[in-house]
Design a protein around this motif. Structure first.
Motif, PDB file in Angstrom:
ATOM      1  N   PRO A  30       0.814  -1.306   0.081  1.00 32.71           N
ATOM      2  CA  PRO A  30      -0.143  -0.043  -0.091  1.00 32.71           C
ATOM      3  C   PRO A  30       0.769   1.354  -0.097  1.00 32.71           C
ATOM      4  O   PRO A  30       0.320   2.217  -0.264  1.00 32.71           O
ATOM      5  CB  PRO A  30      -0.815  -0.204   1.181  1.00 32.71           C
ATOM      6  N   ARG A  31       2.111   1.229   0.248  1.00 32.05           N
ATOM      7  CA  ARG A  31       2.823   2.318   0.258  1.00 32.05           C
ATOM      8  C   ARG A  31       3.320   2.846  -1.159  1.00 32.05           C
ATOM      9  O   ARG A  31       3.809   4.129  -1.128  1.00 32.05           O
ATOM     10  CB  ARG A  31       4.255   2.188   1.236  1.00 32.05           C
ATOM     11  N   LEU A  32       3.100   1.884  -2.139  1.00 32.60           N
ATOM     12  CA  LEU A  32       3.485   2.388  -3.474  1.00 32.60           C
ATOM     13  C   LEU A  32       2.622   3.680  -3.965  1.00 32.60           C
ATOM     14  O   LEU A  32       1.500   3.360  -3.915  1.00 32.60           O
ATOM     15  CB  LEU A  32       3.643   1.327  -4.441  1.00 32.60           C
ATOM     16  N   ARG A  33       3.030   4.663  -4.432  1.00 34.21           N
ATOM     17  CA  ARG A  33       2.123   5.629  -4.861  1.00 34.21           C
ATOM     18  C   ARG A  33       2.061   5.814  -6.408  1.00 34.21           C
ATOM     19  O   ARG A  33       1.000   5.966  -6.919  1.00 34.21           O
ATOM     20  CB  ARG A  33       2.699   6.936  -4.204  1.00 34.21           C
ATOM     21  N   THR A  34       3.385   5.914  -7.011  1.00 29.22           N
ATOM     22  CA  THR A  34       3.422   6.441  -8.374  1.00 29.22           C
ATOM     23  C   THR A  34       3.800   5.424  -9.289  1.00 29.22           C
ATOM     24  O   THR A  34       3.828   5.590 -10.586  1.00 29.22           O
ATOM     25  CB  THR A  34       4.322   7.672  -8.612  1.00 29.22           C
ATOM     26  N   THR A  35       4.022   4.237  -8.851  1.00 25.76           N
ATOM     27  CA  THR A  35       4.710   3.103  -9.688  1.00 25.76           C
ATOM     28  C   THR A  35       3.666   1.708  -9.600  1.00 25.76           C
ATOM     29  O   THR A  35       2.984   1.559  -8.522  1.00 25.76           O
ATOM     30  CB  THR A  35       6.008   2.602  -9.238  1.00 25.76           C
ATOM     31  N   GLY A  36       3.360   1.003 -10.662  1.00 24.03           N
ATOM     32  CA  GLY A  36       2.579   0.007 -10.428  1.00 24.03           C
ATOM     33  C   GLY A  36       3.076  -1.170  -9.773  1.00 24.03           C
ATOM     34  O   GLY A  36       2.147  -2.022  -9.183  1.00 24.03           O
ATOM     35  N   GLY A  37       4.354  -1.368  -9.732  1.00 24.82           N
ATOM     36  CA  GLY A  37       4.712  -2.541  -9.147  1.00 24.82           C
ATOM     37  C   GLY A  37       6.389  -2.391  -9.021  1.00 24.82           C
ATOM     38  O   GLY A  37       7.099  -1.559  -9.684  1.00 24.82           O
ATOM     39  N   ARG A  38       6.937  -3.154  -8.284  1.00 24.32           N
ATOM     40  CA  ARG A  38       8.605  -3.294  -8.253  1.00 24.32           C
ATOM     41  C   ARG A  38       9.235  -4.769  -7.836  1.00 24.32           C
ATOM     42  O   ARG A  38       8.361  -5.403  -7.246  1.00 24.32           O
ATOM     43  CB  ARG A  38       8.750  -2.269  -7.358  1.00 24.32           C
ATOM     44  N   TYR A  39      10.298  -4.701  -8.588  1.00 26.26           N
ATOM     45  CA  TYR A  39      11.039  -6.224  -8.215  1.00 26.26           C
ATOM     46  C   TYR A  39      12.082  -5.707  -7.134  1.00 26.26           C
ATOM     47  O   TYR A  39      12.891  -5.025  -7.384  1.00 26.26           O
ATOM     48  CB  TYR A  39      11.432  -6.819  -9.510  1.00 26.26           C
ATOM     49  N   LEU A  40      12.231  -6.471  -6.355  1.00 23.59           N
ATOM     50  CA  LEU A  40      13.003  -6.447  -5.305  1.00 23.59           C
ATOM     51  C   LEU A  40      14.500  -7.107  -5.440  1.00 23.59           C
ATOM     52  O   LEU A  40      14.258  -8.434  -5.479  1.00 23.59           O
ATOM     53  CB  LEU A  40      12.394  -6.611  -3.750  1.00 23.59           C
ATOM     54  N   LEU A  41      15.481  -6.636  -5.806  1.00 25.82           N
ATOM     55  CA  LEU A  41      16.642  -7.466  -6.273  1.00 25.82           C
ATOM     56  C   LEU A  41      17.201  -8.312  -5.221  1.00 25.82           C
ATOM     57  O   LEU A  41      17.753  -9.663  -5.420  1.00 25.82           O
ATOM     58  CB  LEU A  41      17.598  -6.316  -6.766  1.00 25.82           C
ATOM     59  N   HIS A  42      17.301  -7.974  -3.810  1.00 26.89           N
ATOM     60  CA  HIS A  42      17.803  -8.796  -2.864  1.00 26.89           C
ATOM     61  C   HIS A  42      16.910  -9.892  -2.454  1.00 26.89           C
ATOM     62  O   HIS A  42      17.575 -10.922  -2.157  1.00 26.89           O
ATOM     63  CB  HIS A  42      18.121  -7.901  -1.675  1.00 26.89           C
ATOM     64  N   SER A  43      15.780  -9.587  -2.176  1.00 29.26           N
ATOM     65  CA  SER A  43      14.736 -10.842  -1.794  1.00 29.26           C
ATOM     66  C   SER A  43      14.346 -11.379  -2.967  1.00 29.26           C
ATOM     67  O   SER A  43      13.541 -12.408  -2.884  1.00 29.26           O
ATOM     68  CB  SER A  43      13.753 -10.388  -0.904  1.00 29.26           C
ATOM     69  N   HIS A  44      14.306 -11.048  -4.178  1.00 28.08           N
ATOM     70  CA  HIS A  44      13.508 -11.575  -5.275  1.00 28.08           C
ATOM     71  C   HIS A  44      11.934 -11.359  -5.320  1.00 28.08           C
ATOM     72  O   HIS A  44      11.296 -12.228  -6.055  1.00 28.08           O
ATOM     73  CB  HIS A  44      13.852 -13.051  -5.793  1.00 28.08           C
ATOM     74  N   ASN A  45      11.572 -10.879  -4.218  1.00 32.18           N
ATOM     75  CA  ASN A  45       9.866 -10.585  -4.261  1.00 32.18           C
ATOM     76  C   ASN A  45       9.449  -9.332  -5.128  1.00 32.18           C
ATOM     77  O   ASN A  45      10.057  -8.751  -5.745  1.00 32.18           O
ATOM     78  CB  ASN A  45       9.762 -10.170  -2.787  1.00 32.18           C
ATOM     79  N   ILE A  46       8.281  -9.602  -5.310  1.00 35.85           N
ATOM     80  CA  ILE A  46       7.573  -8.654  -6.241  1.00 35.85           C
ATOM     81  C   ILE A  46       6.341  -7.927  -5.531  1.00 35.85           C
ATOM     82  O   ILE A  46       5.690  -8.634  -4.844  1.00 35.85           O
ATOM     83  CB  ILE A  46       6.685  -9.507  -7.466  1.00 35.85           C
ATOM     84  N   GLU A  47       6.507  -6.773  -5.604  1.00 37.09           N
ATOM     85  CA  GLU A  47       5.330  -5.849  -4.870  1.00 37.09           C
ATOM     86  C   GLU A  47       4.563  -5.199  -6.074  1.00 37.09           C
ATOM     87  O   GLU A  47       5.159  -4.692  -6.919  1.00 37.09           O
ATOM     88  CB  GLU A  47       5.972  -4.745  -3.783  1.00 37.09           C
ATOM     89  N   ILE A  48       3.129  -5.205  -5.603  1.00 39.23           N
ATOM     90  CA  ILE A  48       2.169  -4.758  -6.725  1.00 39.23           C
ATOM     91  C   ILE A  48       1.285  -3.459  -5.892  1.00 39.23           C
ATOM     92  O   ILE A  48       1.051  -3.767  -4.754  1.00 39.23           O
ATOM     93  CB  ILE A  48       1.338  -5.697  -7.405  1.00 39.23           C
ATOM     94  N   ASN A  49       1.137  -2.415  -6.647  1.00 43.85           N
ATOM     95  CA  ASN A  49       0.239  -1.540  -6.259  1.00 43.85           C
ATOM     96  C   ASN A  49      -1.310  -1.625  -6.303  1.00 43.85           C
ATOM     97  O   ASN A  49      -1.556  -1.825  -7.537  1.00 43.85           O
ATOM     98  CB  ASN A  49       0.567  -0.165  -6.886  1.00 43.85           C
ATOM     99  N   LYS A  50      -1.912  -2.160  -5.292  1.00 44.32           N
ATOM    100  CA  LYS A  50      -3.378  -2.322  -5.406  1.00 44.32           C
ATOM    101  C   LYS A  50      -4.237  -1.380  -6.220  1.00 44.32           C
ATOM    102  O   LYS A  50      -5.330  -1.916  -6.561  1.00 44.32           O
ATOM    103  CB  LYS A  50      -3.930  -2.799  -4.101  1.00 44.32           C
ATOM    104  N   LYS A  51      -3.802  -0.130  -5.847  1.00 42.90           N
ATOM    105  CA  LYS A  51      -4.690   0.689  -6.399  1.00 42.90           C
ATOM    106  C   LYS A  51      -4.699   0.864  -8.040  1.00 42.90           C
ATOM    107  O   LYS A  51      -6.014   0.993  -8.711  1.00 42.90           O
ATOM    108  CB  LYS A  51      -3.878   2.403  -6.444  1.00 42.90           C
ATOM    109  N   TYR A  52      -3.928  -0.039  -8.787  1.00 45.48           N
ATOM    110  CA  TYR A  52      -4.002  -0.173 -10.262  1.00 45.48           C
ATOM    111  C   TYR A  52      -5.238  -1.390 -10.577  1.00 45.48           C
ATOM    112  O   TYR A  52      -5.757  -1.058 -11.377  1.00 45.48           O
ATOM    113  CB  TYR A  52      -2.688  -0.830 -10.808  1.00 45.48           C
TER     114      TYR A  52
END
Length: 159
Positions: A30-52
């Motif tokens: 929920p902290r993502l504001r201006t991006t649709g999602g991000r891939y985290l290099l160190h943990s290899h996890n993916i985070e998605i912006n639910k607003k999209y």
């Protein structure tokens, strides 16, 4: 949709479009504001912006997931995973993922609500700014005429 359903969707898309498994965590952030999602290099996890999902729908979110999976799989394979890399661009085209996501309508409205308009008294040149300016100190860049404060813009949508 919750995090468990998102995890299943990401795993299904990974198998269907990339023929590879996704072995890490996918979640909504929920902290993502201006991006649709991000891939985290160190943990290899993916985070998605639910607003999209809420504002643009499932198809747009699937495009974002495919984009992040491109980062994921290329990074795991030690290939070019950044936006500027040819491997990344090629894989995006191959799976039909967008290179950038569309802006959220709610963010566009906030952006336009903060736009202030000034107009030159002499040449009628229009200036739009985010911050107020001192009209006694600043002049028109085109003819050096006097600027007149027009107010905040409302109802205008920027594409």
């Amino acid at each position: 949709m919750d995090n468990q359903e998102l995890q299943k969707l990401v795993e299904q898309l990974s198998l269907k479009d990339f023929n590879k498994t996704f072995n890490h965590l996918a979640s909504f952030n929920p902290r993502l504001r201006t991006t649709g999602g991000r891939y985290l290099l160190h943990s290899h996890n993916i985070e998605i912006n639910k607003k999209y999902l809420e504002e643009r729908g499932l198809d747009e979110m699937i495009g974002i997931i495919k984009h992040e999976l491109c980062h994921y799989h290329l990074h795991i394979e030690k290939k070019g995973y950044q936006h500027r890399d040819a491997d990344f661009k090629h894989l995006l085209n191959q799976v039909g993922a967008p290179r950038f996501c569309k802006p959220l309508p709610s963010n566009q409205m906030k952006r336009n609500m903060n736009t202030i308009q000034y107009k030159c008294k002499d040449c009628q040149q229009v200036y739009r700014r985010r911050k107020r300016i001192d009209t006694a100190r600043f002049v028109c860049g085109k003819c050096r005429g006097t600027l007149i404060y027009q107010g905040f813009l409302e109802g205008e949508t920027k594409i």
